[in-house]
Design a protein around this motif. Structure first.
Motif, PDB file in Angstrom:
ATOM      1  N   ARG A  57       4.651  -5.883  -7.108  1.00  0.00           N
ATOM      2  CA  ARG A  57       4.864  -6.495  -5.740  1.00  0.00           C
ATOM      3  C   ARG A  57       4.857  -8.111  -6.056  1.00  0.00           C
ATOM      4  N   CYS A  69       1.990 -11.942  -5.013  1.00  0.00           N
ATOM      5  CA  CYS A  69       0.579 -11.343  -4.825  1.00  0.00           C
ATOM      6  C   CYS A  69      -0.261 -11.821  -5.634  1.00  0.00           C
ATOM      7  N   ASP A  98      -2.048  -9.814  -0.874  1.00  0.00           N
ATOM      8  CA  ASP A  98      -0.435 -10.198  -0.450  1.00  0.00           C
ATOM      9  C   ASP A  98      -0.477 -11.380   0.511  1.00  0.00           C
TER      10      ASP A  98
END
Length: 413
Positions: free
Chosen positions: A353, A356, A372
């Motif tokens: 992701r 992050c 996040d």
């Protein structure tokens, strides 16, 4: 179009489905490591291990567990007040592709010292204490190695120092003679052979007391006072000289960090350094409970448990502050821990992701976590702990391990 380009153009989820239907064989095996090893670093497929040797001394080893190659580092001789401590070296960083005749490594030694060693040296060089801030509890907490031969060191208050390593050159290992390098007596790849059993009916009788008598007025010295210094530890340490310089001539949290981070810096005890796209970042994490701060300029700032702040260094600003928080990383993600910090561009990488921070810890145990930056939350990363150690203790995450050197963490300005 080349075949590899066609595969690269496929969506990640489709590639995963194709891989699940193929009978793919695992292409390598990890080498077993002797028990008693403590991981103090990792980089580009290599691990840095701290191991208690056969004579109750600490040995530092660079190990590639896939290629089954190890580099036994020279002794790190440092007199610590508490001789029972085995954690006085908290982290080791090193060159991306070390070899026995070409490597460099640096380590946090105690709370305010940096040590380094290069190929051909017979021992580590321990630098003078780093000038820390006057804040109570300040100490060195993280190091990161760059491809330009610099080691950036971070203190818990957010101060940065730079160790400029000497220019690397291939050099014969210190334990090599004219006939070639000798095999090290110590190895983490295989346990040492057991000592031979004592001979039967052997009785050791100490000499009579009168043999230790000395003339009156003369006190005999203990035998160890007369031991000679081993030849390999005599003379210079053979490391070329190096220097440690502060990143900023004058460090004051009230001026170098933009508000309210000048106040928040005192309440984020876990700090790391990482390079991303040539820029230097500090990663701060609140390891305690949620804290509500009263700001000097008025207002409040709430810092939640395990909240992470990412601050970028702006060296060309004419006026301070030169560290300020950022809200995203342009699609990159950061991996911090005992490993040499890594940054990766997330697009096209299955399971990764963007924007992050991947870190290790959480609720009193070591586990992989991901923060996040958009949501401001940390969640467990990946699958749950795989298995249980003897005694009922779960396996723990030690460091992030990458098998290639394509990461952009080592590019510095």
């Amino acid at each position: 179009m080349a075949p590899e380009q066609r595969w690269a153009d496929l969506p990640p989820d489709l590639l995963c489905r194709i891989g699940d239907r193929l009978d793919l064989k695992w292409s390598f095996e990890l080498t077993a490591i002797v028990s008693g090893s403590r991981c103090v670093g990792s980089s580009n497929g290599w691990l840095a291990l701290s191991v208690v040797g056969s004579i109750d001394e600490t040995v530092f080893v660079l190990l590639n567990p896939i290629a089954a190659v190890e580099i036994i580092l020279p002794p790190l001789i440092y007199e610590h007040e508490d001789e029972s401590r085995r954690d006085w070296v908290s982290k080791v960083v090193f060159t991306p592709c070390p070899a026995k005749d070409d490597f460099a490594a640096a380590a946090i030694c105690d709370i305010d010292r940096i040590a380094y060693v290069t190929a051909g040296a017979k021992r580590w060089a321990v630098m003078d204490p780093v000038r820390l801030t006057s804040e109570v509890g300040d100490q060195l907490t993280d190091v990161v190695y760059t491809d330009k031969g610099k080691v950036y060191c971070l203190s818990m208050c957010g101060d940065v120092h730079v160790l400029r390593l000497p220019k690397r050159r291939r050099c014969k290992p210190a334990n090599a003679d004219e006939a070639g390098p000798s095999e090290p007596e110590f190895s983490v790849l295989q346990p040492p052979p057991p000592p031979p059993p004592p001979a039967e009916h052997t009785i050791i009788v100490p000499p009579p007391f009168w043999q230790y008598q000395e003339p009156l007025g003369i006190m005999p010295l203990p035998p160890y006072e007369y031991e000679e210094v081993p030849p390999q530890l005599q003379g210079p340490h053979l490391n070329a000289p190096s220097t440690v310089e502060p990143l900023l001539p004058l460090f004051d949290p009230a001026t170098v960090f933009a508000p309210p981070y000048d106040t928040v810096s005192a309440f984020t005890s876990a700090k790391n350094l990482v390079f991303c796209k040539g820029n230097l970042y500090q990663i701060w994490r609140n390891t305690s409970c949620t804290v509500t701060l009263q700001l000097p300029a008025g207002g409040q700032r709430c810092v939640a448990e395990n909240e992470i702040l990412v601050l970028r260094y702006y060296p060309r600003r004419r006026r301070r502050p030169c560290w300020d928080a950022v809200k995203d990383l342009g699609g990159y993600s950061l991996f911090v821990g005992r490993n040499n910090a890594v940054s990766m561009y997330a697009e096209g990488v299955p399971g990764l992701r963007g924007n992050c921070v991947y870190w290790i810890g959480g609720r009193g145990r070591d586990q992989g976590m991901v923060f996040d930056m958009e949501s401001g939350r940390s969640t467990p990363c990946g699958a749950p702990q795989a298995g249980v150690l003897p005694g009922g203790h779960p396996y723990s995450t030690i460091c992030w391990y990458f098998m290639s050197d394509v990461m952009s963490s080592s590019s510095s300005g």
